[in-house]
Scaffold this motif. Structure first.
Motif, mmCIF file in Angstrom:
data_model
loop_
_atom_site.group_PDB
_atom_site.id
_atom_site.type_symbol
_atom_site.label_atom_id
_atom_site.label_comp_id
_atom_site.label_asym_id
_atom_site.label_seq_id
_atom_site.Cartn_x
_atom_site.Cartn_y
_atom_site.Cartn_z
ATOM 1 N N LEU A 48 0.800 -1.227 0.000
ATOM 2 C CA LEU A 48 0.000 0.000 0.000
ATOM 3 C C LEU A 48 0.833 1.278 0.000
ATOM 4 N N ARG A 49 1.748 1.425 0.903
ATOM 5 C CA ARG A 49 2.505 2.674 1.053
ATOM 6 C C ARG A 49 3.779 2.721 0.211
ATOM 7 N N GLN A 50 4.011 1.684 -0.566
ATOM 8 C CA GLN A 50 5.239 1.602 -1.356
ATOM 9 C C GLN A 50 5.064 2.039 -2.804
ATOM 10 N N HIS A 51 3.829 2.352 -3.214
ATOM 11 C CA HIS A 51 3.555 2.654 -4.617
ATOM 12 C C HIS A 51 2.695 3.895 -4.778
ATOM 13 N N LEU A 52 2.719 4.415 -6.002
ATOM 14 C CA LEU A 52 1.753 5.410 -6.437
ATOM 15 C C LEU A 52 0.670 4.633 -7.170
ATOM 16 N N TRP A 53 -0.563 4.720 -6.690
ATOM 17 C CA TRP A 53 -1.681 3.964 -7.246
ATOM 18 C C TRP A 53 -2.362 4.823 -8.308
ATOM 19 N N VAL A 54 -2.305 4.379 -9.544
ATOM 20 C CA VAL A 54 -2.788 5.153 -10.678
ATOM 21 C C VAL A 54 -3.815 4.335 -11.446
ATOM 22 N N ASP A 55 -4.906 4.993 -11.820
ATOM 23 C CA ASP A 55 -5.880 4.380 -12.718
ATOM 24 C C ASP A 55 -6.086 5.346 -13.870
ATOM 25 N N PHE A 56 -5.675 4.934 -15.062
ATOM 26 C CA PHE A 56 -5.759 5.778 -16.249
ATOM 27 C C PHE A 56 -7.160 5.849 -16.838
ATOM 28 N N PHE A 57 -8.018 4.936 -16.436
ATOM 29 C CA PHE A 57 -9.406 4.869 -16.908
ATOM 30 C C PHE A 57 -10.280 4.639 -15.676
ATOM 31 N N ALA A 58 -10.281 5.592 -14.759
ATOM 32 C CA ALA A 58 -10.763 5.395 -13.387
ATOM 33 C C ALA A 58 -12.260 5.185 -13.249
ATOM 34 N N HIS B 183 -0.202 9.144 -2.701
ATOM 35 C CA HIS B 183 -0.190 7.810 -3.300
ATOM 36 C C HIS B 183 -1.291 7.528 -4.317
ATOM 37 N N VAL B 184 -2.142 8.496 -4.652
ATOM 38 C CA VAL B 184 -3.274 8.198 -5.540
ATOM 39 C C VAL B 184 -3.383 9.243 -6.652
ATOM 40 N N ARG B 185 -3.514 8.768 -7.893
ATOM 41 C CA ARG B 185 -3.805 9.614 -9.045
ATOM 42 C C ARG B 185 -4.800 8.869 -9.928
ATOM 43 N N LEU B 186 -5.906 9.524 -10.244
ATOM 44 C CA LEU B 186 -6.949 8.918 -11.070
ATOM 45 C C LEU B 186 -7.258 9.836 -12.247
ATOM 46 N N TYR B 187 -7.537 9.224 -13.394
ATOM 47 C CA TYR B 187 -7.869 9.965 -14.611
ATOM 48 C C TYR B 187 -9.027 9.269 -15.306
ATOM 49 N N ASP B 188 -9.851 10.052 -15.967
ATOM 50 C CA ASP B 188 -10.881 9.493 -16.832
ATOM 51 C C ASP B 188 -11.216 10.515 -17.901
ATOM 52 N N VAL B 189 -11.563 10.037 -19.066
ATOM 53 C CA VAL B 189 -11.887 10.899 -20.196
ATOM 54 C C VAL B 189 -13.271 11.534 -20.046
ATOM 55 N N GLN B 190 -14.125 10.941 -19.231
ATOM 56 C CA GLN B 190 -15.496 11.425 -19.080
ATOM 57 C C GLN B 190 -15.621 12.339 -17.847
ATOM 58 N N ILE C 250 3.357 11.467 -13.332
ATOM 59 C CA ILE C 250 3.243 10.454 -12.285
ATOM 60 C C ILE C 250 4.604 9.906 -11.875
ATOM 61 N N PHE C 251 5.619 10.100 -12.703
ATOM 62 C CA PHE C 251 6.947 9.585 -12.384
ATOM 63 C C PHE C 251 7.759 10.535 -11.513
ATOM 64 N N GLN C 252 7.235 11.710 -11.241
ATOM 65 C CA GLN C 252 7.977 12.697 -10.447
ATOM 66 C C GLN C 252 7.915 12.437 -8.949
ATOM 67 N N TYR C 253 7.095 11.493 -8.507
ATOM 68 C CA TYR C 253 6.859 11.308 -7.074
ATOM 69 C C TYR C 253 7.838 10.346 -6.412
ATOM 70 N N GLY C 254 8.715 9.724 -7.185
ATOM 71 C CA GLY C 254 9.726 8.859 -6.617
ATOM 72 C C GLY C 254 9.199 7.527 -6.109
ATOM 73 N N LEU C 255 8.010 7.159 -6.511
ATOM 74 C CA LEU C 255 7.436 5.881 -6.118
ATOM 75 C C LEU C 255 7.183 5.034 -7.358
ATOM 76 N N PRO C 256 7.318 3.720 -7.240
ATOM 77 C CA PRO C 256 6.926 2.888 -8.367
ATOM 78 C C PRO C 256 5.432 3.044 -8.632
ATOM 79 N N VAL C 257 5.078 3.071 -9.888
ATOM 80 C CA VAL C 257 3.679 3.258 -10.282
ATOM 81 C C VAL C 257 3.015 1.895 -10.382
ATOM 82 N N TYR C 258 1.875 1.778 -9.722
ATOM 83 C CA TYR C 258 1.075 0.559 -9.772
ATOM 84 C C TYR C 258 -0.238 0.930 -10.441
ATOM 85 N N HIS C 259 -0.502 0.317 -11.589
ATOM 86 C CA HIS C 259 -1.734 0.630 -12.312
ATOM 87 C C HIS C 259 -2.356 -0.605 -12.877
#
Length: 121
Positions: free
Chosen positions: A32-42, A67-74, A112-121
């Motif tokens: 949980l605390r070791q990654h940046l949690w990203v959803d490109f189609f949230a 630790h959280v970044r979410l994106y959606d086109v809608q 998303i790569f600027q945060y120094g955490l591995p990205v988990y998506h």
């Protein structure tokens, strides 16, 4: 276009939170605390926002911020995800900053790569 055809056209497949709780959370909770949690189609955020429920309420805003970044086109789905985050204790301005309308196929969020955490998506 009717709702069903519109969803299919967008490739929208919303994940039920029960699926997250049963199959995803047990596998990712140790990370949980070791990654940046990203959803490109949230969509509504159902693949990432439920992570917050596993944290004490007072820890949720700091975790979400870092630790959280979410994106959606809608835009409507972004709004839905923002409101879901707010219901989980995230201040609305922070939710709006980390949940953004964006076509990630056309405009990949390299920041998303600027945060120094591995990205988990």
């Amino acid at each position: 276009m009717d709702t069903r055809r519109h969803r299919r056209w967008l490739g929208e497949h919303l994940t039920p939170t029960a699926v997250f709780d049963q199959y995803i959370l047990p596998a990712v909770q140790p990370l949980l605390r070791q990654h940046l949690w990203v959803d490109f189609f949230a969509g509504a955020g159902n693949l990432v926002l439920p992570l917050l429920r596993s944290l004490p309420p007072q820890e949720r805003p700091a975790f979400f911020e870092n630790h959280v970044r979410l994106y959606d086109v809608q835009p409507a789905m972004v709004e839905h995800a923002v409101q879901n985050a707010v219901r989980l204790g995230i201040p609305e301005p922070l939710a709006r900053r980390n949940i953004q309308p964006r076509d990630t196929l056309a405009d990949y969020p390299y920041e998303i790569f600027q945060y120094g955490l591995p990205v988990y998506h």
